[in-house]
Design an enzyme around this catalytic site. Sequence first.
Site, PDB file in Angstrom:
ATOM      1  CG  ASP A  41       3.043 -32.921  32.382  1.00 38.86           C
ATOM      2  OD1 ASP A  41       2.293 -32.028  31.956  1.00 38.86           O
ATOM      3  OD2 ASP A  41       3.490 -33.827  31.674  1.00 38.86           O
ATOM      4  CG  ASP A  42      -1.603 -31.600  32.588  1.00 44.93           C
ATOM      5  OD1 ASP A  42      -1.039 -30.701  31.941  1.00 44.93           O
ATOM      6  OD2 ASP A  42      -2.303 -32.480  32.046  1.00 44.93           O
TER       7      ASP A  42
ATOM      8  CB  CYS B 264       2.568 -29.780  27.883  1.00 47.30           C
ATOM      9  SG  CYS B 264       3.907 -30.956  27.845  1.00 47.30           S
TER      10      CYS B 264
ATOM     11  NE  ARG C 252       6.550 -30.422  29.395  1.00 47.97           N
ATOM     12  CZ  ARG C 252       6.643 -30.949  30.611  1.00 47.97           C
ATOM     13  NH1 ARG C 252       7.820 -31.256  31.113  1.00 47.97           N
ATOM     14  NH2 ARG C 252       5.566 -31.170  31.330  1.00 47.97           N
TER      15      ARG C 252
ATOM     16  CE  LYS D 281       5.189 -34.201  28.695  1.00 43.03           C
ATOM     17  NZ  LYS D 281       3.790 -33.974  29.115  1.00 43.03           N
TER      18      LYS D 281
ATOM     19  CG  HIS E  23       6.289 -33.261  25.048  1.00 42.80           C
ATOM     20  ND1 HIS E  23       5.047 -33.035  25.593  1.00 42.80           N
ATOM     21  CD2 HIS E  23       6.053 -33.857  23.842  1.00 42.80           C
ATOM     22  CE1 HIS E  23       4.106 -33.464  24.768  1.00 42.80           C
ATOM     23  NE2 HIS E  23       4.690 -33.968  23.699  1.00 42.80           N
TER      24      HIS E  23
ATOM     25  CG  HIS F 162       0.047 -35.223  31.342  1.00 40.04           C
ATOM     26  ND1 HIS F 162      -0.508 -36.191  30.542  1.00 40.04           N
ATOM     27  CD2 HIS F 162       0.053 -34.079  30.613  1.00 40.04           C
ATOM     28  CE1 HIS F 162      -0.822 -35.665  29.368  1.00 40.04           C
ATOM     29  NE2 HIS F 162      -0.495 -34.386  29.381  1.00 40.04           N
TER      30      HIS F 162
ATOM     31  CG  ASP G  90       3.113 -28.518  32.220  1.00 38.62           C
ATOM     32  OD1 ASP G  90       2.240 -28.521  33.117  1.00 38.62           O
ATOM     33  OD2 ASP G  90       3.200 -29.421  31.366  1.00 38.62           O
ATOM     34  CG  ASN G  91      -0.445 -27.134  31.572  1.00 43.53           C
ATOM     35  OD1 ASN G  91       0.241 -27.700  30.711  1.00 43.53           O
ATOM     36  ND2 ASN G  91      -1.202 -27.802  32.435  1.00 43.53           N
TER      37      ASN G  91
ATOM     38  CE  LYS H  97      -2.508 -29.602  28.841  1.00 42.35           C
ATOM     39  NZ  LYS H  97      -2.321 -31.067  29.018  1.00 42.35           N
TER      40      LYS H  97
END
Length: 534
Positions: A33-34, A71, A75, A130, A132, A219, A325-326, A368
């Site tokens: 994540d990130d 994000c 997903r 996660k 989301h 993140h 994710d990014n 991002k």
Amino acid sequence: MTRLTFLLFACGVITTGTTTAQKRPNIIVIMADDLGFADLGCYGSEIPTPNLDALAKNGVRLTNFYNTARCCPSRAALLTGIYPHQAGVGHMMEDKGPEHPAYRGRLNNNNVTIGEVMKNAGYFTAMVGKWHVGQAQGVVPWKRGFDRSLSAPAGGFYYGDHPNAKLFLNGDRLPNDAAVLPQNWYSTDLWSDYSLRFIDEALQEQKPFMVYLAYNAPHFPLQAPLDEIEKFRKKYLEGWEKLREQRYKKQLTLGLLEPSAKLTPFNPNVPDWDKLSPQEKEKFDHIMAIYAAVIAHMDKSIGDLVAGLKKRNVFDNTVLLFVSDNGGNAEPGAEARYDGAIPGSSRSGVFLGQGWAEASCTPFWGYKHQTHEGGISSPCIISWPAGIPVSRNGAFERQPAHITDIMATLVDLGKTQYPSTFGGNSIQPLEGTSMVPAFAGKKINRVNPIFWEHEGNKAVLDGKWKLVAEHTEQWQLYDIENDRSELHDLSSAQPEIAGRLKSAYEKWYQKVNAEPFKRTFKWFYNYTDAKSDL
């Protein structure tokens, strides 16, 4: 099953009744994540990531793997194999109402998840980490095909005493100090631990398993064990410009980048490191030390997962697919965030900020949110000892691939079919393409271009040609094969190609019900101005 039978099965001795399971691999899809393109050792970083590096050394690294720039959309795309707008998650979790079908803030009913498809194919399915993609609106992993789940509705925490920490075990809300949880748990380790617990259940049921493991590292708010943070203190006092140069040189040495991929100019919105005060340098060094500790700990936890697979004798026939994710996260801007009595502790609020995000996204423009390469490029590591030829160990795969391709890849690996109807609903056609041929160095059978839209930032990639524009910009055209860093705009020199891609984008934009977006960010690049100085 007797204990002896279970042990023999776990060791791969019994084949009766498990033939199908042995022909098809187990699968673990891991999403960070990130995490930026340059944040792993095997992608140029100085942060020690020996376990992911080992998977890359004995597997395949994709150099041109792409996410959706954010994000929740990433997903949604990973879970469904279609574009996030088609899945109902064109932005984040806000619901704009039925007149805006691409922006409902949840997965809609006209898609299937990897859990639903692989469960129907006979896999034991689990989701950890996660989620989301719409829990507040009733979209939850235990109702979307996952036999087992330990999930958080969203992220924003690492420790159980954080106000954002909310856990659901197979649909039941857990107290953060529940007896079934380790004491003083750290989310990264908790996700890996429960992945192995669910894998044990799959082995007991003599089924192949498919686990979707979604870490909330790295993140914000950045948090890690304080002794691990201390190991990185004083290592970043040379600053973000030099760190970025060091990472770029390592990327070239590794062979990750072609020599034609140049280091982009440093964002002028970020302060010159040498002009910062000693106190500011100490602060930013500490921030980067916390970020490094979060990533290093995630790698350690992945190492624990791999060790667990090996102990159970299932590692060789397990596909591990790792992505992010990014791109690296520049929020909230050059000032970063450094809150809390003890930065990096469980109740602190630390954000990486724009200066270190420049290094995270090395060598590219953007972060991002954005659709230049820095915002949409992700590490992608694929390990499968029983399925990837030994001759491919450590290989770089330079064909473009996209996060929508993960569903198609799992369908291929599971020897199953993607449905046209499911649960009484019509299902939108699959957009992604299987990456399995690339495991062996063969051509991915991609027919259509790859498209992006997020917050008005947009792009289309067709072969080597990429047309891109951030929210307030004019379209730019780049030859990604020979100019991955997007330094030489060819839109004037190649107007027919630019026009063809623009037309394709406009048709796609209408198809997925994308809409204009008004928000802008003061800390982003103005690419037109920056490139005029080249």
